[in-house]
Design a protein around this motif. Sequence first.
Motif, PDB file in Angstrom:
ATOM      1  N   PHE A  22      23.829  43.272  55.947  1.00 23.27           N
ATOM      2  CA  PHE A  22      24.751  42.442  56.709  1.00 23.27           C
ATOM      3  C   PHE A  22      25.690  43.301  57.558  1.00 23.27           C
ATOM      4  N   LYS A  23      26.050  42.756  58.696  1.00 26.40           N
ATOM      5  CA  LYS A  23      27.061  43.372  59.550  1.00 26.40           C
ATOM      6  C   LYS A  23      28.378  42.646  59.285  1.00 26.40           C
ATOM      7  N   VAL A  24      29.276  43.322  58.600  1.00 25.53           N
ATOM      8  CA  VAL A  24      30.493  42.693  58.106  1.00 25.53           C
ATOM      9  C   VAL A  24      31.690  43.095  58.962  1.00 25.53           C
ATOM     10  N   VAL A  25      32.477  42.099  59.350  1.00 23.17           N
ATOM     11  CA  VAL A  25      33.727  42.343  60.064  1.00 23.17           C
ATOM     12  C   VAL A  25      34.856  41.691  59.265  1.00 23.17           C
ATOM     13  N   VAL A  26      35.855  42.499  58.885  1.00 27.19           N
ATOM     14  CA  VAL A  26      37.012  42.000  58.155  1.00 27.19           C
ATOM     15  C   VAL A  26      38.181  41.874  59.128  1.00 27.19           C
ATOM     16  N   PHE A  27      38.719  40.668  59.247  1.00 25.02           N
ATOM     17  CA  PHE A  27      39.874  40.423  60.120  1.00 25.02           C
ATOM     18  C   PHE A  27      41.149  40.475  59.272  1.00 25.02           C
ATOM     19  N   GLU A  28      42.031  41.412  59.575  1.00 26.90           N
ATOM     20  CA  GLU A  28      43.287  41.566  58.856  1.00 26.90           C
ATOM     21  C   GLU A  28      44.436  41.523  59.845  1.00 26.90           C
ATOM     22  N   ARG A  29      45.330  40.559  59.670  1.00 26.93           N
ATOM     23  CA  ARG A  29      46.415  40.385  60.637  1.00 26.93           C
ATOM     24  C   ARG A  29      47.490  41.458  60.510  1.00 26.93           C
ATOM     25  N   GLY A  30      47.576  42.131  59.370  1.00 27.77           N
ATOM     26  CA  GLY A  30      48.540  43.202  59.187  1.00 27.77           C
ATOM     27  C   GLY A  30      47.989  44.547  59.629  1.00 27.77           C
ATOM     28  N   SER A  31      48.791  45.575  59.401  1.00 26.09           N
ATOM     29  CA  SER A  31      48.394  46.921  59.834  1.00 26.09           C
ATOM     30  C   SER A  31      47.821  47.764  58.707  1.00 26.09           C
ATOM     31  N   ARG A  32      47.723  47.172  57.494  1.00 27.48           N
ATOM     32  CA  ARG A  32      47.137  47.900  56.376  1.00 27.48           C
ATOM     33  C   ARG A  32      46.565  46.910  55.371  1.00 27.48           C
ATOM     34  N   VAL A  33      45.767  47.421  54.455  1.00 29.46           N
ATOM     35  CA  VAL A  33      45.160  46.561  53.443  1.00 29.46           C
ATOM     36  C   VAL A  33      46.209  46.190  52.394  1.00 29.46           C
ATOM     37  N   GLY A  34      45.833  45.287  51.505  1.00 26.31           N
ATOM     38  CA  GLY A  34      46.712  44.969  50.385  1.00 26.31           C
ATOM     39  C   GLY A  34      47.106  43.518  50.251  1.00 26.31           C
ATOM     40  N   GLY A  35      47.115  42.778  51.367  1.00 26.06           N
ATOM     41  CA  GLY A  35      47.467  41.363  51.288  1.00 26.06           C
ATOM     42  C   GLY A  35      48.840  41.143  50.682  1.00 26.06           C
ATOM     43  N   ALA A  36      48.905  40.283  49.672  1.00 22.30           N
ATOM     44  CA  ALA A  36      50.180  39.920  49.048  1.00 22.30           C
ATOM     45  C   ALA A  36      50.859  41.090  48.355  1.00 22.30           C
ATOM     46  N   TRP A  37      50.124  42.177  48.100  1.00 27.27           N
ATOM     47  CA  TRP A  37      50.704  43.321  47.400  1.00 27.27           C
ATOM     48  C   TRP A  37      51.489  44.253  48.319  1.00 27.27           C
ATOM     49  N   ARG A  38      51.454  44.004  49.603  1.00 30.09           N
ATOM     50  CA  ARG A  38      52.242  44.822  50.535  1.00 30.09           C
ATOM     51  C   ARG A  38      53.703  44.431  50.436  1.00 30.09           C
ATOM     52  N   TYR A  39      54.548  45.373  50.138  1.00 26.29           N
ATOM     53  CA  TYR A  39      55.973  45.081  50.007  1.00 26.29           C
ATOM     54  C   TYR A  39      56.698  45.370  51.312  1.00 26.29           C
ATOM     55  N   SER A  40      57.694  44.540  51.617  1.00 26.69           N
ATOM     56  CA  SER A  40      58.581  44.785  52.742  1.00 26.69           C
ATOM     57  C   SER A  40      59.945  44.205  52.405  1.00 26.69           C
ATOM     58  N   ASP A  41      60.995  44.937  52.766  1.00 29.51           N
ATOM     59  CA  ASP A  41      62.352  44.404  52.588  1.00 29.51           C
ATOM     60  C   ASP A  41      62.600  43.197  53.488  1.00 29.51           C
ATOM     61  N   LYS A  42      61.841  43.138  54.567  1.00 30.66           N
ATOM     62  CA  LYS A  42      62.012  42.049  55.522  1.00 30.66           C
ATOM     63  C   LYS A  42      61.297  40.798  55.021  1.00 30.66           C
ATOM     64  N   THR A  43      61.916  39.658  55.232  1.00 31.95           N
ATOM     65  CA  THR A  43      61.258  38.392  54.921  1.00 31.95           C
ATOM     66  C   THR A  43      60.531  37.898  56.169  1.00 31.95           C
ATOM     67  N   GLY A  44      59.561  37.034  55.957  1.00 29.88           N
ATOM     68  CA  GLY A  44      58.800  36.533  57.091  1.00 29.88           C
ATOM     69  C   GLY A  44      57.838  37.552  57.648  1.00 29.88           C
ATOM     70  N   SER A  45      57.481  38.565  56.853  1.00 27.26           N
ATOM     71  CA  SER A  45      56.593  39.632  57.326  1.00 27.26           C
ATOM     72  C   SER A  45      55.298  39.655  56.538  1.00 27.26           C
ATOM     73  N   PHE A  46      54.817  38.496  56.127  1.00 30.41           N
ATOM     74  CA  PHE A  46      53.628  38.305  55.292  1.00 30.41           C
ATOM     75  C   PHE A  46      53.868  38.770  53.861  1.00 30.41           C
ATOM     76  N   ALA A  47      55.020  39.370  53.587  1.00 29.41           N
ATOM     77  CA  ALA A  47      55.279  39.934  52.267  1.00 29.41           C
ATOM     78  C   ALA A  47      55.962  38.911  51.372  1.00 29.41           C
ATOM     79  N   VAL A  48      55.538  38.852  50.104  1.00 28.76           N
ATOM     80  CA  VAL A  48      56.146  37.928  49.149  1.00 28.76           C
ATOM     81  C   VAL A  48      56.571  38.650  47.870  1.00 28.76           C
ATOM     82  N   MET A  49      56.376  39.965  47.807  1.00 24.82           N
ATOM     83  CA  MET A  49      56.748  40.725  46.621  1.00 24.82           C
ATOM     84  C   MET A  49      58.249  40.981  46.591  1.00 24.82           C
TER      85      MET A  49
END
Length: 425
Positions: free
Chosen positions: A34-61
Amino acid sequence: MRVSIGAGGRVAVIGAGAAGLCSAKNLRDFGSSFKVVVFERGSRVGGAWRYSDKTGSFAVMYKSLRTNIPKEVMAFPGFPFADELPSFPGHSDVQTYLESYATEMDLHPMIRFNAHVEKVWKDESGSSWWVKSSDTMNYEGSVEEFDAVLVCNGHHGLPVYASVDGLDTFTGITTHSSVYRTPTPFRDQTVVLLGYGPSGVDIGIDIARGGAKQVLVAHRGYVQDEGSLPNLSFRPTMVRVEGSTIHFADGRTVDADQVVLCTGYAYDFPFLDPEIGVTVRNQVISKLYRHLVFTKDPTLSFVGIPQKIVPFPFFHYQSVYVAKYLSGEVDLASEEERENELNEEWKIHGDKADRFFHVFGPRQWEYMHSLAQQTEQTPMPRALQGVFENTAAIRKANPLSYRARQYEVFGEGETDWSYMLVDPV
């Protein structure tokens, strides 16, 4: 029934969190070139595990978050967490683990970062999927054709706000747990949290330890008043708000400075064309065979929908199953059979089907075992189930200190339940 998109088929994966990464790997390893393409709206992997002090930045941790499942159970099969980590690592450790997984499994060539999926639809002939995406950095857009789509965008994107009489008139501050980061804004204040899930309990403890005057956790399953900290206690659910006064179901009240809604998240797929027929009602996604495969069209699947599971192994077994039926290696039930099985499962749940249909808990083990058997994968060792169940019992009895436990797993296979508490509390 055989469903095959053919050798070299193009597959879109939406999201590069744990489910998306695992799906990309297994589509490559178990698919038909298969030819797989992963679409990620952020700049790195991790999804919900990406931490950010900012709210509204896809981060929920939040800053102090640690896993509530031991790493020994949580890891992808064949890819353990680092030995030196405690059994309950912090969110940054999990983020590092997922980044290492993406690197070690050579997944980056498949991932497009800063790629926001705007729309997914099927063409009129029904033979191809189309994905419209845009680059969030330069706003350039593209439309591409695919043979199959895996939705792996998690379920932390759309906060659920509880409906409480008068809450909109509360004179204090109301927030959702999704924007909670540290206890500093709650110091010396009276705080009411609504919800007794993992976030409600852990955030309540964090705020209490952080110097709040009084912390009350309100929930429907209320059984006791006192918590394990002098400024932490529990109440029945909130029923009414008048100004700064919170009214609880047992008639007691408290004047509060802040309310935090720990009321979870709703499944949300804003990019899916309504014509596809996927709907979400009362936390139930319509027409999902095995909580995974869209009944009407098995070239659309949703990895990672169920809750109260061991997430990373669960994602593994689901995505191997999808990869193998898309390659024609594993039979898939006919549409009629899929519909019948779905209807039977709905009947079993009865009145609890709404909201709790995708909540697994104990039934996750047989589910994963069934997928492992059908795809000829090694089932999850029973010892890991034992660790998970031990953790659940101790977490309920002692939410403050259960993470001090350290586990060591010995058992392998389906009959050996051996594990040891290295540092029991």
